[in-house]
Design a protein around this motif. Structure first.
Motif, PDB file in Angstrom:
ATOM      1  N   LEU A 115     -12.553   3.437  -4.175  1.00 40.98           N
ATOM      2  CA  LEU A 115     -11.637   2.308  -4.209  1.00 40.98           C
ATOM      3  C   LEU A 115     -10.219   2.828  -4.443  1.00 40.98           C
ATOM      4  CD1 LEU A 115     -11.216  -0.796  -4.259  1.00 40.98           C
ATOM      5  CD2 LEU A 115     -11.479  -0.654  -6.752  1.00 40.98           C
ATOM      6  N   ARG A 116      -9.346   2.581  -3.482  1.00 40.63           N
ATOM      7  CA  ARG A 116      -7.932   2.969  -3.628  1.00 40.63           C
ATOM      8  C   ARG A 116      -7.152   1.726  -4.051  1.00 40.63           C
ATOM      9  NH1 ARG A 116      -5.829   6.128   1.246  1.00 40.63           N
ATOM     10  NH2 ARG A 116      -6.958   7.811   0.188  1.00 40.63           N
ATOM     11  N   ILE A 117      -6.551   1.797  -5.230  1.00 37.32           N
ATOM     12  CA  ILE A 117      -5.892   0.650  -5.856  1.00 37.32           C
ATOM     13  C   ILE A 117      -4.381   0.845  -5.796  1.00 37.32           C
ATOM     14  CG2 ILE A 117      -5.703  -0.734  -7.954  1.00 37.32           C
ATOM     15  CD1 ILE A 117      -8.394   0.776  -8.795  1.00 37.32           C
ATOM     16  N   HIS A 118      -3.710   0.026  -5.020  1.00 38.14           N
ATOM     17  CA  HIS A 118      -2.247   0.020  -4.980  1.00 38.14           C
ATOM     18  C   HIS A 118      -1.770  -1.019  -5.994  1.00 38.14           C
ATOM     19  CE1 HIS A 118      -1.845   2.340  -1.116  1.00 38.14           C
ATOM     20  NE2 HIS A 118      -3.100   1.922  -1.021  1.00 38.14           N
ATOM     21  N   VAL A 148     -14.227  -6.559  -1.707  1.00 33.06           N
ATOM     22  CA  VAL A 148     -13.340  -5.502  -1.210  1.00 33.06           C
ATOM     23  C   VAL A 148     -14.038  -4.674  -0.136  1.00 33.06           C
ATOM     24  CG1 VAL A 148     -11.914  -3.529  -1.847  1.00 33.06           C
ATOM     25  CG2 VAL A 148     -12.203  -5.423  -3.459  1.00 33.06           C
ATOM     26  N   GLU A 149     -15.301  -4.353  -0.361  1.00 36.86           N
ATOM     27  CA  GLU A 149     -16.043  -3.575   0.632  1.00 36.86           C
ATOM     28  C   GLU A 149     -16.202  -4.366   1.937  1.00 36.86           C
ATOM     29  OE1 GLU A 149     -20.357  -1.373   1.269  1.00 36.86           O
ATOM     30  OE2 GLU A 149     -20.139  -3.058  -0.100  1.00 36.86           O
ATOM     31  N   LYS A 150     -16.423  -5.640   1.805  1.00 39.34           N
ATOM     32  CA  LYS A 150     -16.599  -6.484   2.986  1.00 39.34           C
ATOM     33  C   LYS A 150     -15.330  -6.559   3.821  1.00 39.34           C
ATOM     34  CE  LYS A 150     -17.605 -11.285   4.258  1.00 39.34           C
ATOM     35  NZ  LYS A 150     -17.923 -12.643   3.718  1.00 39.34           N
ATOM     36  N   HIS A 187       0.349  -8.537  -7.720  1.00 39.58           N
ATOM     37  CA  HIS A 187       0.234  -8.134  -6.319  1.00 39.58           C
ATOM     38  C   HIS A 187      -0.502  -6.798  -6.227  1.00 39.58           C
ATOM     39  CE1 HIS A 187       2.432  -7.032  -2.295  1.00 39.58           C
ATOM     40  NE2 HIS A 187       1.154  -7.349  -2.117  1.00 39.58           N
ATOM     41  N   LEU A 188      -1.655  -6.813  -5.550  1.00 38.63           N
ATOM     42  CA  LEU A 188      -2.471  -5.614  -5.365  1.00 38.63           C
ATOM     43  C   LEU A 188      -2.773  -5.408  -3.890  1.00 38.63           C
ATOM     44  CD1 LEU A 188      -5.193  -6.248  -8.119  1.00 38.63           C
ATOM     45  CD2 LEU A 188      -3.183  -4.769  -8.343  1.00 38.63           C
ATOM     46  N   LYS A 189      -2.895  -4.142  -3.516  1.00 39.50           N
ATOM     47  CA  LYS A 189      -3.486  -3.800  -2.222  1.00 39.50           C
ATOM     48  C   LYS A 189      -4.682  -2.901  -2.503  1.00 39.50           C
ATOM     49  CE  LYS A 189      -1.780  -0.864   0.925  1.00 39.50           C
ATOM     50  NZ  LYS A 189      -0.983  -0.299   2.041  1.00 39.50           N
ATOM     51  N   LEU A 190      -5.870  -3.346  -2.080  1.00 44.27           N
ATOM     52  CA  LEU A 190      -7.108  -2.642  -2.368  1.00 44.27           C
ATOM     53  C   LEU A 190      -7.734  -2.151  -1.080  1.00 44.27           C
ATOM     54  CD1 LEU A 190      -8.547  -5.223  -4.922  1.00 44.27           C
ATOM     55  CD2 LEU A 190      -7.168  -3.200  -5.424  1.00 44.27           C
ATOM     56  N   GLU A 191      -8.065  -0.856  -1.043  1.00 43.97           N
ATOM     57  CA  GLU A 191      -8.695  -0.255   0.135  1.00 43.97           C
ATOM     58  C   GLU A 191     -10.080   0.266  -0.243  1.00 43.97           C
ATOM     59  OE1 GLU A 191      -6.026   2.248   2.749  1.00 43.97           O
ATOM     60  OE2 GLU A 191      -4.835   2.238   0.905  1.00 43.97           O
TER      61      GLU A 191
END
Length: 217
Positions: free
Chosen positions: A44-47, A136-138, A157-161
């Motif tokens: 999980l990459r958490i921005h 997030v995985e979906k 505000h988050l961007k999750l990869e």
């Protein structure tokens, strides 16, 4: 009591919080090592980007004048904990930091975030957030503003990869190209691959001797 609670929780986490686990073999054919040390399901990459309209916790003149806050974030995924930098006197802070966490179970793990106002004595609570990693995985990529829980106002505000582990290096060049734009946001840089080492056993190790002098009197 606060110190005792923290120590107790740390001890429990060392045994029970993912990826740590207690294994009980029920059949002899089971590989215990595979159960105790599983390969991660993904990364999980958490921005950790910014917040907006946070509560002002700092006060002056014995509480008559209300000021701003010095916000920072605590991010947890299982037993992995990250802490952001502190933004001084700002109710709309911009962190622009990136963290990467290994995910071993889904469902079973959540992204937990708490925001605090840094103070000399005790830090004030500014809100929390819990995100199910299944979602997030979906979606593979989520870039949203999330409303903070347990407080009257505030958004994060988050961007999750979601990054999937692949057994071959055929996409390595593509991955390296894609992370160059964000490499300065993470303290240790962004990851392009994962190296997993399992120490199975050792044999024929040298014997260490301790020489002791005995004095009789």
């Amino acid at each position: 009591s606060g110190l005792s609670d923290t120590i107790i929780l740390d001890i429990i986490s060392n045994y029970l919080v993912l990826p740590n686990r207690i294994t009980v073999p029920l059949v002899s054919e089971v590989q215990i090592a595979q159960l105790r040390f599983p390969i991660p399901k993904g990364v999980l990459r958490i921005h950790f980007i910014e917040a907006q309209d946070l509560e002002g916790k700092d006060t002056y003149l014995k509480g008559i004048v209300k000021g701003k806050s010095d916000p920072y974030g605590i991010i947890r995924v299982g037993n992995q904990i990250f802490q952001s930098k502190v933004i001084k006197e700002n109710l709309n802070p911009k962190w622009n930091e990136v963290y990467e966490a290994l995910v071993y179970e889904h469902p079973g793990q959540e992204l937990e975030i708490e925001l605090f106002d840094e103070d000399p004595d005790k830090d004030d609570f500014l809100g929390s957030l819990m995100i199910d990693l299944i979602e997030v995985e979906k979606e593979r990529l989520l870039d949203e503003w999330f409303t903070l829980d347990e407080v009257s106002k505030g958004k994060l505000h988050l961007k999750l990869e979601w990054l999937t582990l692949m057994p071959t290096a055929e996409n390595l060049d593509k991955v390296l190209t894609s992370i160059r734009a964000d490499k300065d946001q993470a303290n240790d840089g962004l990851s392009s691959a994962l190296l997993i080492l399992y120490l199975d056993s050792a044999r024929n190790l040298p014997v260490s001797y301790i020489l002791m002098d005995t004095v009789l009197s």
